[in-house]
Enzyme design. Structure first.
Site, PDB file in Angstrom:
ATOM      1  N   SER A  56       0.763  -1.158  -0.326  1.00 16.51           N
ATOM      2  CA  SER A  56       0.092   0.407   0.369  1.00 16.51           C
ATOM      3  C   SER A  56       0.963   0.844  -0.090  1.00 16.51           C
ATOM      4  O   SER A  56       0.443   2.386  -0.416  1.00 16.51           O
ATOM      5  CB  SER A  56      -1.146  -0.053   0.689  1.00 16.51           C
ATOM      6  OG  SER A  56      -1.687  -0.749   0.772  1.00 16.51           O
ATOM      7  N   LYS A  59      -0.110   3.401  -3.259  1.00 17.84           N
ATOM      8  CA  LYS A  59      -0.879   4.762  -2.957  1.00 17.84           C
ATOM      9  C   LYS A  59      -0.276   6.170  -2.048  1.00 17.84           C
ATOM     10  O   LYS A  59      -1.247   7.424  -2.711  1.00 17.84           O
ATOM     11  CB  LYS A  59      -2.016   4.269  -0.939  1.00 17.84           C
ATOM     12  CG  LYS A  59      -2.533   3.202  -2.086  1.00 17.84           C
ATOM     13  CD  LYS A  59      -3.791   2.812  -0.572  1.00 17.84           C
ATOM     14  CE  LYS A  59      -4.456   1.303  -0.692  1.00 17.84           C
ATOM     15  NZ  LYS A  59      -4.676   0.087  -0.114  1.00 17.84           N
ATOM     16  N   SER A 116      -6.605   3.095   4.365  1.00 22.86           N
ATOM     17  CA  SER A 116      -5.388   2.509   3.415  1.00 22.86           C
ATOM     18  C   SER A 116      -6.550   1.907   2.414  1.00 22.86           C
ATOM     19  O   SER A 116      -6.213   1.027   2.343  1.00 22.86           O
ATOM     20  CB  SER A 116      -4.191   1.518   3.899  1.00 22.86           C
ATOM     21  OG  SER A 116      -3.082   1.196   2.698  1.00 22.86           O
TER      22      SER A 116
END
Length: 445
Positions: A56, A59, A116
């Site tokens: 993640s 992101k 997230s």
């Protein structure tokens, strides 16, 4: 290719080294990096140019592109954007807003960077580029423009794909660029929680709760990568960035980042300091990234075998192997090569009938592409076989006849704040009950 990759790695390690002797701060495994956010000076690093799965941390790139569109006026924070079916279908962590509903860009950014949320990454990608595939193309174009030579993105949220990779160097550079170009959006990375109806979702970055000076940025976790963290902290007006890859727990990555940052703040300035952009990334495909599944996801099989769903079209096989781990290593190496990294196809390990072993394969291809890929791989001396749809269907029939493969452990569950918070909270011990041999006096009748 793997042998030469190890030679390159050894040479690179000898050249790169570690720029500061940080004796206590070491991740469980995996590279790390500490830099000055304003100057790009490298204060400490180990294997910072090694290829790794970002999970993640992806992101951050998604947010960076959204910030660019906001600056250009192509998006507005209060603009309502639609949740499309592919976004709604993403694995947790997610917000879970049904397809067809809308959310604001501001809410989607909060959900993306605080909780997230994998679904919100797709919502933002669709709003920017129309589809997630086109957004991935935009991500790779931006990465190339920024000099992130180890990074290749397949999706906007970081759910695992063998072709979805980065390095600690690249993540450090990206973090510094975000902080310097878009200081007005720093609050998204430091926000302590996100309110969704009656729910109050804590920031997945536990460091902001255990280190007073910590003020961002982003966590990442899939079984393959272990627990990753890009963390920022500010002391006496000086902001530092730490990148930690491959920790064994959410608490482990936060504790390691805290140690790295505190030692960097305390260390004396180094003369002729290396700049983060001067760190040499290993060439893509030089080595196969480490896979930490067996260390951090013990309930998950080390290799998730392919099922029959979607197993169709033309396919390419990279050979059969007695062991599924060897097959997986071969597949990941082929997909990271310059030939395979830009292919958009399903891939996996197929257990063959009887005791025929395990095949490393990609499928769902058109005939022309399958022939082109195999020709290119063979020219490099790699084993490659083209499989027509009829043969692929025969294998799919065998897969359907078997018991279904074990259910996959959710790959995008970066919502480990409960585990992390428990690890950082003082534990209240229950008073122990005294045990005596004294008999209770009997009541008089």
């Amino acid at each position: 290719m793997i042998v030469w990759g190890r030679v390159i790695l050894l040479l690179w390690l000898a050249i790169a080294g570690v720029t500061a002797a940080f004796s206590q701060a070491r991740p469980d495994s995996g590279p790390f990096l500490v830099i000055d956010a304003a100057t790009g000076d490298v204060l400490a690093q180990e294997r910072a140019g090694e290829t790794w799965y970002p999970a993640s941390l992806t992101k951050m790139m998604t947010a960076y592109i959204v910030f660019q569109r906001l600056r250009e006026g192509k998006l507005l924070l209060d603009q309502q954007i639609v949740v499309l079916p592919e976004a709604a279908a993403q694995e947790p962590s997610k917000i879970g807003i049904p397809a067809g509903k809308t959310v604001s860009v501001d809410f989607a950014l909060q959900a993306l960077l605080v909780h997230s949320a994998n679904d919100m990454a797709y919502v933002l990608a669709d709003a920017v580029s129309g589809t997630a595939d086109r957004f991935a193309d935009d991500m790779n174009a931006v990465a190339a423009n920024l000099g992130l030579t180890s990074s290749h993105f397949v999706n906007p949220n970081g759910l695992h794909d063998p072709r979805h990779v980065t390095s600690a160097r690249d993540m450090g550079i990206l973090a510094a660029i975000i902080l310097n170009e878009f200081p007005q959006y720093a609050h998204y990375f430091s926000q302590e929680f996100l309110k969704v109806g009656r729910r109050r979702l804590s920031n997945t970055n536990a460091l902001i709760r255990i280190m007073e000076e910590a003020d961002g940025m982003k966590t990442g976790f899939v079984c393959n990568s272990g627990y990753n963290l890009v963390a920022t902290a500010t002391r006496n007006g000086r902001k530092l960035i730490a990148v930690v890859f491959g920790a064994k727990s959410g608490y482990g990555r936060a504790a390691t980042a805290k140690d790295l940052l505190e030692q960097a703040f305390a260390a004396a300035a180094l003369p002729n300091t290396l700049k983060v952009a001067e760190i040499v990334n290993l060439p893509q495909g030089a080595i196969v990234p480490a896979d930490l599944t067996r260390k951090v996801c013990r309930s998950k099989t080390p290799v998730q075998l392919a099922g029959a769903d979607g197993f169709q079209g033309w396919a390419v096989s990279f050979g059969t192997y007695d062991d599924m781990l060897r097959a997986d290593m071969a597949l990941r190496g082929r997909l990271l090569s310059p030939i395979g990294i830009n292919t958009r196809s399903a891939s996996g390990i197929v257990k063959l009938p009887e005791k025929a072993g395990f095949a490393a394969m990609i499928w769902g291809l058109e005939q022309e592409l399958s022939l082109k890929l195999c020709t290119a791989y063979r020219e490099e001396g790699a084993h490659c076989d083209v499989m027509p749809p009829a043969l692929v269907e025969q294998i799919a029939a065998v897969l359907r006849a078997r018991e279904p493969p074990p259910r996959a452990v959710p790959q995008g569950a970066d919502d480990e704040t409960l585990e992390t918070d428990r690890a950082t909270r003082p534990v209240k011990k229950k008073p122990r009950r005294k045990i005596t041999n004294k008999k209770k006096p009997q009541k008089k009748k």
